[in-house]
Design an enzyme around this catalytic site. Structure first.
Site, PDB file in Angstrom:
ATOM      1  CG  HIS A 214      -1.898  -1.051   1.383  1.00 42.37           C
ATOM      2  ND1 HIS A 214      -2.020  -1.828   2.504  1.00 42.37           N
ATOM      3  CD2 HIS A 214      -2.853  -1.490   0.516  1.00 42.37           C
ATOM      4  CE1 HIS A 214      -3.009  -2.694   2.341  1.00 42.37           C
ATOM      5  NE2 HIS A 214      -3.522  -2.520   1.142  1.00 42.37           N
TER       6      HIS A 214
ATOM      7  CE  LYS B 270     -11.487  -7.421   1.559  1.00 44.69           C
ATOM      8  NZ  LYS B 270     -10.264  -6.678   1.225  1.00 44.69           N
TER       9      LYS B 270
ATOM     10  CB  SER C 299      -4.291  -6.821   4.516  1.00 49.96           C
ATOM     11  OG  SER C 299      -3.987  -5.515   4.094  1.00 49.96           O
TER      12      SER C 299
ATOM     13  NE  ARG D  91      -2.937  -7.215  -4.277  1.00 51.75           N
ATOM     14  CZ  ARG D  91      -3.625  -7.379  -3.168  1.00 51.75           C
ATOM     15  NH1 ARG D  91      -2.997  -7.677  -2.061  1.00 51.75           N
ATOM     16  NH2 ARG D  91      -4.933  -7.257  -3.155  1.00 51.75           N
TER      17      ARG D  91
HETATM   18  P1  ADP Z   1      -9.931  -3.473  -0.106  1.00 53.37           P
HETATM   19  O1  ADP Z   1     -10.539  -4.191   1.054  1.00 53.37           O
HETATM   20  O2  ADP Z   1     -10.657  -2.211  -0.483  1.00 53.37           O
HETATM   21  O3  ADP Z   1      -9.600  -4.321  -1.298  1.00 53.37           O
HETATM   22  P2  ADP Z   1      -7.109  -3.395   0.658  1.00 53.37           P
HETATM   23  O4  ADP Z   1      -6.625  -2.687   1.858  1.00 53.37           O
HETATM   24  O5  ADP Z   1      -6.998  -4.884   0.646  1.00 53.37           O
HETATM   25  O6  ADP Z   1      -8.587  -2.879   0.490  1.00 53.37           O
HETATM   26  O7  ADP Z   1      -6.402  -2.815  -0.628  1.00 53.37           O
HETATM   27  C1  ADP Z   1      -6.557  -1.502  -1.064  1.00 53.37           C
HETATM   28  C2  ADP Z   1      -6.070  -1.374  -2.491  1.00 53.37           C
HETATM   29  O8  ADP Z   1      -4.662  -1.581  -2.525  1.00 53.37           O
HETATM   30  C3  ADP Z   1      -6.662  -2.387  -3.465  1.00 53.37           C
HETATM   31  O9  ADP Z   1      -6.854  -1.754  -4.714  1.00 53.37           O
HETATM   32  C4  ADP Z   1      -5.607  -3.450  -3.569  1.00 53.37           C
HETATM   33  O10 ADP Z   1      -5.663  -4.122  -4.817  1.00 53.37           O
HETATM   34  C5  ADP Z   1      -4.337  -2.596  -3.457  1.00 53.37           C
HETATM   35  N1  ADP Z   1      -3.197  -3.355  -2.947  1.00 53.37           N
HETATM   36  C6  ADP Z   1      -3.140  -4.155  -1.874  1.00 53.37           C
HETATM   37  N2  ADP Z   1      -1.917  -4.688  -1.717  1.00 53.37           N
HETATM   38  C7  ADP Z   1      -1.151  -4.210  -2.751  1.00 53.37           C
HETATM   39  C8  ADP Z   1       0.204  -4.419  -3.176  1.00 53.37           C
HETATM   40  N3  ADP Z   1       1.021  -5.241  -2.526  1.00 53.37           N
HETATM   41  N4  ADP Z   1       0.625  -3.740  -4.269  1.00 53.37           N
HETATM   42  C9  ADP Z   1      -0.232  -2.940  -4.953  1.00 53.37           C
HETATM   43  N5  ADP Z   1      -1.513  -2.713  -4.628  1.00 53.37           N
HETATM   44  C10 ADP Z   1      -1.990  -3.341  -3.535  1.00 53.37           C
END
Ligand code: ADP
Length: 164
Positions: free
Chosen positions: A17, A41, A128, A90
């Site tokens: 992130h 979630k 995460s 990803r």
């Molecule tokens: P959500 O529950 O909204 O999917 P996340 O916190 O899991 O929220 O992720 C937020 C955003 O960041 C999403 O668009 C996800 O694809 C992106 N994201 C998560 N991990 C990575 C990573 N390692 N590299 C690039 N983008 C990421």
């Protein structure tokens, strides 16, 4: 001035992130990072803990402001005058989810664009969920998350009486 919003659950925030946020900070004048509540979630950390971790991790990036909201992201974007919603991609699995999300947002408000940044090589495996899995199995996650996340894991595990 071009402002964008980067929403996520950030349960917890990872170096994946942070990589997106830093790259985004170079492209736009202002980035609102929005700790969002995703009703489908259940999160490990409380919303306040998620907010605290993102705030601490972003404190040295000048054009970033961290907020929290339960509202629809397009509504938050509109209120804050953001022209786009930023998301990270990803793998193909992310694409399918994000594609549907983008279509939903377009239905809600055509005036707000979606902008996707590809995960950096070396960061694309970080999620995460994998962080929580690694931590549960006592894998060292210090290279994958900001230091504040390790501190908050210890606090949360105590709160939830998870033995380490
Ligand atoms: P959500 O529950 O909204 O999917 P996340 O916190 O899991 O929220 O992720 C937020 C955003 O960041 C999403 O668009 C996800 O694809 C992106 N994201 C998560 N991990 C990575 C990573 N390692 N590299 C690039 N983008 C990421």
């Amino acid at each position: 001035m071009r402002s964008v919003i980067y929403p996520g659950s950030f349960d917890p925030v990872t170096n994946g992130h942070i990589d997106i946020i830093k790259r985004c900070a170079k492209l736009f004048d202002k980035i609102y990072v929005c700790v969002a509540k995703n009703i489908s979630k259940t999160s490990f950390f409380t919303p306040q803990q998620r907010l605290l971790m993102v705030k601490e991790a972003c404190k040295d990036i000048p054009n970033v402001e961290v907020i929290i909201s339960e509202d629809l992201i397009v509504n938050v974007a509109k209120k804050l005058n953001c022209s786009a919603i930023v998301r990270g991609l990803r793998a193909v699995t992310d694409f399918e989810y994000e594609f549907a999300l983008a279509a939903g947002n377009e239905y809600l408000d055509k005036s707000i664009e979606m902008v996707f940044l590809m995960a950096s090589p070396g960061k694309s495996f970080i999620s995460s969920s994998s962080i929580k899995e690694f931590r549960y199995h006592n894998v060292d996650i210090s290279g994958l998350v900001p230091p504040i996340v390790i501190e908050q894991f210890a606090i949360r595990e105590k709160e939830l009486k998870i033995k380490k």
